[in-house]
Design a protein around this motif. Structure first.
Motif, PDB file in Angstrom:
ATOM      1  N   LEU A  53       0.663  -1.208  -0.040  1.00 12.37           N
ATOM      2  CA  LEU A  53      -0.125  -0.119   0.083  1.00 12.37           C
ATOM      3  C   LEU A  53       0.900   1.106  -0.119  1.00 12.37           C
ATOM      4  N   ALA A  54       2.134   1.309   0.687  1.00  7.10           N
ATOM      5  CA  ALA A  54       2.787   2.431   0.872  1.00  7.10           C
ATOM      6  C   ALA A  54       3.292   2.664  -0.511  1.00  7.10           C
ATOM      7  N   VAL A  55       4.130   1.551  -1.167  1.00  2.57           N
ATOM      8  CA  VAL A  55       4.433   1.957  -2.582  1.00  2.57           C
ATOM      9  C   VAL A  55       3.407   2.411  -3.473  1.00  2.57           C
ATOM     10  N   CYS A  56       2.141   1.795  -3.540  1.00  2.59           N
ATOM     11  CA  CYS A  56       1.094   2.287  -4.462  1.00  2.59           C
ATOM     12  C   CYS A  56       0.814   3.663  -4.188  1.00  2.59           C
ATOM     13  N   LEU A  57       0.553   3.938  -3.021  1.00  6.13           N
ATOM     14  CA  LEU A  57       0.524   5.458  -2.575  1.00  6.13           C
ATOM     15  C   LEU A  57       1.588   6.672  -3.046  1.00  6.13           C
ATOM     16  N   GLN A  58       2.602   6.111  -3.009  1.00  2.79           N
ATOM     17  CA  GLN A  58       3.717   6.955  -3.355  1.00  2.79           C
ATOM     18  C   GLN A  58       3.572   7.071  -4.788  1.00  2.79           C
ATOM     19  N   GLY A  85       4.159   0.782  12.437  1.00  2.00           N
ATOM     20  CA  GLY A  85       2.971   1.714  12.547  1.00  2.00           C
ATOM     21  C   GLY A  85       3.374   3.112  11.975  1.00  2.00           C
ATOM     22  N   VAL A  86       4.627   3.484  11.910  1.00  2.20           N
ATOM     23  CA  VAL A  86       4.888   4.631  11.248  1.00  2.20           C
ATOM     24  C   VAL A  86       4.617   4.632   9.834  1.00  2.20           C
ATOM     25  N   VAL A  87       4.693   3.393   9.171  1.00  2.00           N
ATOM     26  CA  VAL A  87       4.532   3.115   7.777  1.00  2.00           C
ATOM     27  C   VAL A  87       2.909   3.348   7.633  1.00  2.00           C
ATOM     28  N   ILE A  88       2.112   2.835   8.581  1.00  2.00           N
ATOM     29  CA  ILE A  88       0.732   2.920   8.378  1.00  2.00           C
ATOM     30  C   ILE A  88       0.204   4.547   8.637  1.00  2.00           C
ATOM     31  N   LYS A  89       0.970   5.071   9.544  1.00  7.77           N
ATOM     32  CA  LYS A  89       0.581   6.421   9.801  1.00  7.77           C
ATOM     33  C   LYS A  89       1.056   7.395   8.452  1.00  7.77           C
ATOM     34  N   SER A  90       2.075   7.016   7.832  1.00 11.25           N
ATOM     35  CA  SER A  90       2.526   7.577   6.635  1.00 11.25           C
ATOM     36  C   SER A  90       1.575   7.345   5.534  1.00 11.25           C
ATOM     37  N   ASN A  91       1.052   6.124   5.569  1.00 12.91           N
ATOM     38  CA  ASN A  91      -0.155   5.823   4.441  1.00 12.91           C
ATOM     39  C   ASN A  91      -1.362   6.533   4.955  1.00 12.91           C
ATOM     40  N   TYR A  92      -1.499   6.723   5.734  1.00 10.76           N
ATOM     41  CA  TYR A  92      -2.838   7.830   6.011  1.00 10.76           C
ATOM     42  C   TYR A  92      -2.616   9.078   5.419  1.00 10.76           C
ATOM     43  N   VAL A  93      -1.374   9.714   5.724  1.00 12.38           N
ATOM     44  CA  VAL A  93      -1.070  10.886   5.377  1.00 12.38           C
ATOM     45  C   VAL A  93      -0.851  11.042   3.728  1.00 12.38           C
ATOM     46  N   PHE A  94      -0.363  10.092   3.136  1.00 12.71           N
ATOM     47  CA  PHE A  94      -0.316   9.988   1.646  1.00 12.71           C
ATOM     48  C   PHE A  94      -1.683   9.916   1.332  1.00 12.71           C
ATOM     49  N   ASN A 149      14.648  23.175  -9.140  1.00 14.25           N
ATOM     50  CA  ASN A 149      16.250  22.827  -9.336  1.00 14.25           C
ATOM     51  C   ASN A 149      16.044  21.904 -10.431  1.00 14.25           C
ATOM     52  N   LEU A 150      15.390  20.882 -10.560  1.00 17.05           N
ATOM     53  CA  LEU A 150      15.288  19.812 -11.523  1.00 17.05           C
ATOM     54  C   LEU A 150      14.265  19.549 -12.352  1.00 17.05           C
ATOM     55  N   ASN A 151      14.289  18.878 -13.459  1.00 18.97           N
ATOM     56  CA  ASN A 151      13.115  18.456 -14.210  1.00 18.97           C
ATOM     57  C   ASN A 151      12.021  17.984 -13.216  1.00 18.97           C
ATOM     58  N   PRO A 152      10.724  18.549 -13.000  1.00 16.61           N
ATOM     59  CA  PRO A 152       9.777  18.002 -12.248  1.00 16.61           C
ATOM     60  C   PRO A 152       9.627  16.667 -12.228  1.00 16.61           C
ATOM     61  N   PHE A 153       9.652  15.643 -13.170  1.00 23.56           N
ATOM     62  CA  PHE A 153       9.572  14.321 -13.129  1.00 23.56           C
ATOM     63  C   PHE A 153      10.728  13.780 -12.274  1.00 23.56           C
ATOM     64  N   VAL A 154      11.997  14.053 -12.758  1.00 26.26           N
ATOM     65  CA  VAL A 154      13.272  13.712 -12.144  1.00 26.26           C
ATOM     66  C   VAL A 154      13.164  13.869 -10.562  1.00 26.26           C
ATOM     67  N   ALA A 155      12.849  15.229 -10.336  1.00 24.25           N
ATOM     68  CA  ALA A 155      12.615  15.607  -8.834  1.00 24.25           C
ATOM     69  C   ALA A 155      11.521  14.728  -8.113  1.00 24.25           C
ATOM     70  N   LEU A 156      10.755  14.667  -8.570  1.00 20.92           N
ATOM     71  CA  LEU A 156       9.390  13.622  -7.916  1.00 20.92           C
ATOM     72  C   LEU A 156      10.080  12.161  -7.986  1.00 20.92           C
ATOM     73  N   VAL A 157      10.641  11.780  -8.946  1.00 25.41           N
ATOM     74  CA  VAL A 157      11.233  10.209  -8.510  1.00 25.41           C
ATOM     75  C   VAL A 157      12.136  10.124  -7.454  1.00 25.41           C
ATOM     76  N   VAL A 158      13.179  11.151  -7.362  1.00 22.48           N
ATOM     77  CA  VAL A 158      14.126  11.240  -6.316  1.00 22.48           C
ATOM     78  C   VAL A 158      13.384  11.299  -5.061  1.00 22.48           C
ATOM     79  N   LEU A 159      12.556  12.226  -5.027  1.00 24.70           N
ATOM     80  CA  LEU A 159      11.809  12.481  -3.692  1.00 24.70           C
ATOM     81  C   LEU A 159      10.921  10.874  -3.168  1.00 24.70           C
ATOM     82  N   LYS A 160      10.481  10.522  -4.002  1.00 26.41           N
ATOM     83  CA  LYS A 160       9.611   9.038  -3.781  1.00 26.41           C
ATOM     84  C   LYS A 160      10.725   8.137  -3.650  1.00 26.41           C
TER      85      LYS A 160
END
Length: 104
Positions: free
Chosen positions: A13-18, A74-83, A46-57
């Motif tokens: 789920l975390a991967v899919c949400l990202q 639990g941290v991953v679960i909370k992160s999933n809710y945030v995303f 400062n970067l191409n938007p696609f490249v920037a988002l891939v790096v951030l993900k």
């Protein structure tokens, strides 16, 4: 076995949400939206938007994987809710102007 399956589901789920966040953010940017998160905004300007988002993900998933592997699911679960909330926000930002553009 059940606990392992649950952990895998949390990770999947975390991967899919990202991925969904990356896609909805890109669509929003293509439609003229702006990134509001300071770190993402810095990378995007400062970067191409696609490249920037891939790096951030990649960074986000690396950190979440670390939490997942050291039994801090639990941290991953909370992160999933945030995303989930972030993706909903992105969709609203995409759909409102689209709806307004399509109205007669």
């Amino acid at each position: 076995k059940k606990s392992w399956d649950r952990l895998m589901n949390i990770w999947i789920l975390a991967v899919c949400l990202q991925i969904l966040d990356l896609l909805t953010t890109l669509i929003g940017l293509l439609l003229g939206g702006r990134e509001v998160a300071p770190l993402a905004k810095f990378f995007i300007t400062n970067l191409n938007p696609f490249v920037a988002l891939v790096v951030l993900k990649f960074l986000a998933l690396s950190l979440l994987f670390l939490f997942w592997r050291i039994n801090l699911a639990g941290v991953v679960i909370k992160s999933n809710y945030v995303f989930m909330a972030i993706i909903m926000w992105n969709l609203i930002q995409i759909l409102i102007p689209t709806y307004q553009a399509l109205r007669p």
